[in-house]
Write a protein that holds these residues in place. Structure first.
Motif, PDB file in Angstrom:
ATOM      1  N   MET A 199      90.879  30.990 -71.280  1.00  0.00           N
ATOM      2  CA  MET A 199      89.506  31.955 -71.822  1.00  0.00           C
ATOM      3  C   MET A 199      88.586  31.637 -72.196  1.00  0.00           C
ATOM      4  N   SER A 200      87.557  32.308 -72.419  1.00  0.00           N
ATOM      5  CA  SER A 200      86.215  32.065 -72.468  1.00  0.00           C
ATOM      6  C   SER A 200      85.847  31.772 -73.861  1.00  0.00           C
ATOM      7  N   PRO A 201      84.960  30.506 -74.243  1.00  0.00           N
ATOM      8  CA  PRO A 201      84.669  29.837 -75.431  1.00  0.00           C
ATOM      9  C   PRO A 201      84.276  30.753 -76.317  1.00  0.00           C
ATOM     10  N   VAL A 202      85.199  30.051 -77.863  1.00  0.00           N
ATOM     11  CA  VAL A 202      84.682  30.299 -78.530  1.00  0.00           C
ATOM     12  C   VAL A 202      84.094  30.427 -79.721  1.00  0.00           C
ATOM     13  N   THR A 203      82.992  29.587 -79.665  1.00  0.00           N
ATOM     14  CA  THR A 203      82.213  28.866 -80.269  1.00  0.00           C
ATOM     15  C   THR A 203      81.211  30.123 -81.156  1.00  0.00           C
TER      16      THR A 203
ATOM     17  N   ALA B 147      91.239  43.654 -83.947  1.00  0.00           N
ATOM     18  CA  ALA B 147      92.253  43.072 -82.880  1.00  0.00           C
ATOM     19  C   ALA B 147      91.942  42.920 -81.049  1.00  0.00           C
ATOM     20  N   LEU B 148      91.576  44.705 -80.896  1.00  0.00           N
ATOM     21  CA  LEU B 148      91.483  45.195 -79.550  1.00  0.00           C
ATOM     22  C   LEU B 148      90.101  44.260 -78.827  1.00  0.00           C
ATOM     23  N   GLN B 149      89.200  44.383 -80.338  1.00  0.00           N
ATOM     24  CA  GLN B 149      87.185  44.539 -79.978  1.00  0.00           C
ATOM     25  C   GLN B 149      87.732  42.454 -79.538  1.00  0.00           C
ATOM     26  N   VAL B 150      88.024  42.197 -80.654  1.00  0.00           N
ATOM     27  CA  VAL B 150      88.122  40.779 -80.828  1.00  0.00           C
ATOM     28  C   VAL B 150      88.597  40.301 -78.686  1.00  0.00           C
TER      29      VAL B 150
ATOM     30  N   ALA C 131      87.573  37.748 -74.108  1.00  0.00           N
ATOM     31  CA  ALA C 131      88.108  37.443 -73.094  1.00  0.00           C
ATOM     32  C   ALA C 131      86.635  37.857 -71.669  1.00  0.00           C
ATOM     33  N   GLY C 132      85.244  38.795 -72.184  1.00  0.00           N
ATOM     34  CA  GLY C 132      84.718  39.289 -71.421  1.00  0.00           C
ATOM     35  C   GLY C 132      84.841  40.164 -70.757  1.00  0.00           C
ATOM     36  N   ARG C 133      85.920  41.242 -71.202  1.00  0.00           N
ATOM     37  CA  ARG C 133      86.364  42.053 -70.150  1.00  0.00           C
ATOM     38  C   ARG C 133      86.380  43.597 -71.390  1.00  0.00           C
ATOM     39  N   SER C 134      87.533  44.819 -70.873  1.00  0.00           N
ATOM     40  CA  SER C 134      87.950  45.470 -72.015  1.00  0.00           C
ATOM     41  C   SER C 134      89.071  45.524 -71.652  1.00  0.00           C
ATOM     42  N   PHE C 135      89.909  46.056 -72.386  1.00  0.00           N
ATOM     43  CA  PHE C 135      91.440  46.669 -72.054  1.00  0.00           C
ATOM     44  C   PHE C 135      91.761  47.943 -72.285  1.00  0.00           C
ATOM     45  N   SER C 136      92.679  48.549 -72.348  1.00  0.00           N
ATOM     46  CA  SER C 136      93.138  49.937 -72.751  1.00  0.00           C
ATOM     47  C   SER C 136      93.974  50.103 -73.775  1.00  0.00           C
TER      48      SER C 136
ATOM     49  N   LEU D 119      96.465  47.376 -77.132  1.00  0.00           N
ATOM     50  CA  LEU D 119      97.174  46.045 -77.236  1.00  0.00           C
ATOM     51  C   LEU D 119      97.751  45.400 -76.398  1.00  0.00           C
ATOM     52  N   ALA D 120      98.222  46.130 -75.603  1.00  0.00           N
ATOM     53  CA  ALA D 120     100.063  46.045 -74.504  1.00  0.00           C
ATOM     54  C   ALA D 120      98.964  45.090 -73.343  1.00  0.00           C
ATOM     55  N   ALA D 121      97.909  45.673 -73.390  1.00  0.00           N
ATOM     56  CA  ALA D 121      97.134  45.758 -71.902  1.00  0.00           C
ATOM     57  C   ALA D 121      96.739  43.801 -72.741  1.00  0.00           C
ATOM     58  N   VAL D 122      96.466  43.430 -73.766  1.00  0.00           N
ATOM     59  CA  VAL D 122      96.238  42.378 -74.440  1.00  0.00           C
ATOM     60  C   VAL D 122      96.574  41.591 -74.280  1.00  0.00           C
ATOM     61  N   ILE D 123      97.600  41.605 -74.820  1.00  0.00           N
ATOM     62  CA  ILE D 123      98.734  40.762 -74.591  1.00  0.00           C
ATOM     63  C   ILE D 123      99.122  40.175 -73.144  1.00  0.00           C
ATOM     64  N   SER D 124      98.850  41.298 -72.113  1.00  0.00           N
ATOM     65  CA  SER D 124      99.386  40.765 -70.821  1.00  0.00           C
ATOM     66  C   SER D 124      99.031  39.733 -70.363  1.00  0.00           C
ATOM     67  N   HIS D 125      97.383  40.323 -71.203  1.00  0.00           N
ATOM     68  CA  HIS D 125      96.252  38.886 -70.658  1.00  0.00           C
ATOM     69  C   HIS D 125      96.033  38.025 -70.649  1.00  0.00           C
ATOM     70  N   PHE D 126      96.292  37.773 -71.931  1.00  0.00           N
ATOM     71  CA  PHE D 126      96.561  36.227 -72.740  1.00  0.00           C
ATOM     72  C   PHE D 126      97.782  35.743 -72.659  1.00  0.00           C
ATOM     73  N   ALA D 127      98.509  35.939 -71.885  1.00  0.00           N
ATOM     74  CA  ALA D 127      99.863  35.905 -70.862  1.00  0.00           C
ATOM     75  C   ALA D 127      99.975  35.168 -70.006  1.00  0.00           C
ATOM     76  N   GLY D 128      99.215  35.653 -69.231  1.00  0.00           N
ATOM     77  CA  GLY D 128      98.461  35.668 -68.257  1.00  0.00           C
ATOM     78  C   GLY D 128      99.311  36.354 -67.266  1.00  0.00           C
ATOM     79  N   GLU D 129      99.474  37.295 -67.515  1.00  0.00           N
ATOM     80  CA  GLU D 129     100.211  38.678 -66.189  1.00  0.00           C
ATOM     81  C   GLU D 129      99.083  39.819 -66.112  1.00  0.00           C
ATOM     82  N   SER D 130      99.376  40.315 -64.881  1.00  0.00           N
ATOM     83  CA  SER D 130      98.981  41.732 -65.026  1.00  0.00           C
ATOM     84  C   SER D 130      98.928  42.306 -65.842  1.00  0.00           C
ATOM     85  N   GLU D 131      98.182  43.623 -65.698  1.00  0.00           N
ATOM     86  CA  GLU D 131      98.323  45.142 -66.509  1.00  0.00           C
ATOM     87  C   GLU D 131      99.410  45.793 -65.985  1.00  0.00           C
TER      88      GLU D 131
END
Length: 220
Positions: free
Chosen positions: A1-5, A98-101, A106-111, A113-125
Motif C-alpha cells: 500500500m502507498s504511504p498514507v501520510t 470510499a472509492l476515491q480514498v 493505491a495510486g490507481r483507479s478502480f471500477s 468497490l468489489a475491485a477495491v476489495i480484491s486489490h487490498f486482499a492481494g487478489e487480481s480483479e
C-alpha cells in the motif's frame, strides 16, 4: 500500500468500512477498527500495545460527521433491544467517497468497490468472484418486487409520493407501519446498495424520492 501520510483518519475509516463490507450491511465498529489498524497500525492502534483502537475509529467517524454532516456518508445501525450497539454502514455518497480514498491510497483507479476489495486482499480483479446464479436471482427478485409495488408504479406514472400514506411508503420497503426510523433507513440503504451494485439508476432515483416522502431522508 502507498504511504498514507497525506490521508486523513476520516478517509482511512471510510476505506476500512468498504473493505469489511459496510457498503452492503451494518458492520460493528470493532470490525472496522481491526481493518483500520491493518491499514495504519500507527494511527489506529493503542499507544502502548499493537492492538486496534475502536476509540480512535469512533473519533474518526465523529470527525467525519462534523465535517460532512450526520448520516451523509455513514449511518448508524440500531438493534431492537440494544440501542447502544455501535455499527456503521456507508451511504451511497459514502461508497463513492470510499472509492476515491481507495484510489488515493493505491495510486490507481478502480471500477467499483468489489475491485477495491480484491486489490487490498492481494487478489487480481480478474479473480474477484462473479455473482452466483442464486445471487443474481435473489437480487433480480428483490428489485422486481420493488418495481411491482403500487408505490413504484405511482412514481413511474409521475405522481407525487408525498400524496401517499406513510404506511404505503413503508410497505414498499417491506417495513411495518410502526417500524422504527432506524429500521426504515436500514431498508432504504439496503435497496439502494443493491441497486447501486447492479447499476440500476432508476431504482436509486425512486428510493431517493421515497425516502424524502417517508420523512426518513433520501437514500445516500
Amino acid at each position: 500500500m502507498s504511504p498514507v501520510t497525506e490521508i486523513a483518519n476520516t478517509e482511512l475509516v471510510l476505506l476500512a468500512m468498504a473493505l469489511v463490507g459496510a457498503a452492503d450491511e451494518f458492520v460493528d465498529i470493532e470490525v472496522i477498527a481491526e481493518k483500520a489498524f491493518e491499514l495504519s497500525p500507527q494511527r489506529f492502534g493503542w499507544r502502548t500495545r499493537q492492538f486496534p483502537s475502536d476509540k480512535t475509529v469512533v473519533q474518526a467517524v465523529a470527525d467525519l460527521e462534523r465535517k460532512h454532516g450526520k448520516d451523509r456518508l455513514t449511518r448508524r445501525g440500531v438493534q431492537d433491544q440494544a440501542d447502544d450497539v455501535a455499527t456503521r454502514r456507508l451511504t451511497a455518497e459514502g461508497r463513492a467517497a470510499a472509492l476515491q480514498v481507495a484510489e488515493k491510497v493505491a495510486g490507481r483507479s478502480f471500477s467499483d468497490l468489489a475491485a477495491v476489495i480484491s486489490h487490498f486482499a492481494g487478489e487480481s480483479e480478474a479473480t474477484a468472484p462473479a455473482p452466483t446464479p442464486a445471487e443474481r436471482r435473489r437480487v433480480q427478485s428483490e428489485l422486481l418486487e420493488l418495481r411491482r409495488h403500487r408505490v413504484y408504479q405511482e412514481w413511474a406514472d409521475g405522481n407525487d409520493l408525498g400524496d401517499m400514506e406513510r404506511w404505503q411508503l413503508y410497505d414498499a420497503l417491506s417495513c411495518l407501519p410502526d417500524a422504527p426510523l432506524g429500521t426504515v433507513r436500514g431498508q432504504l440503504e439496503h435497496f439502494d446498495s443493491v441497486a447501486d451494485k447492479w447499476g440500476d439508476s432508476e431504482i436509486r432515483e425512486f428510493l431517493k424520492d421515497l425516502g424524502r416522502a417517508a420523512g426518513v431522508g433520501s437514500a445516500g
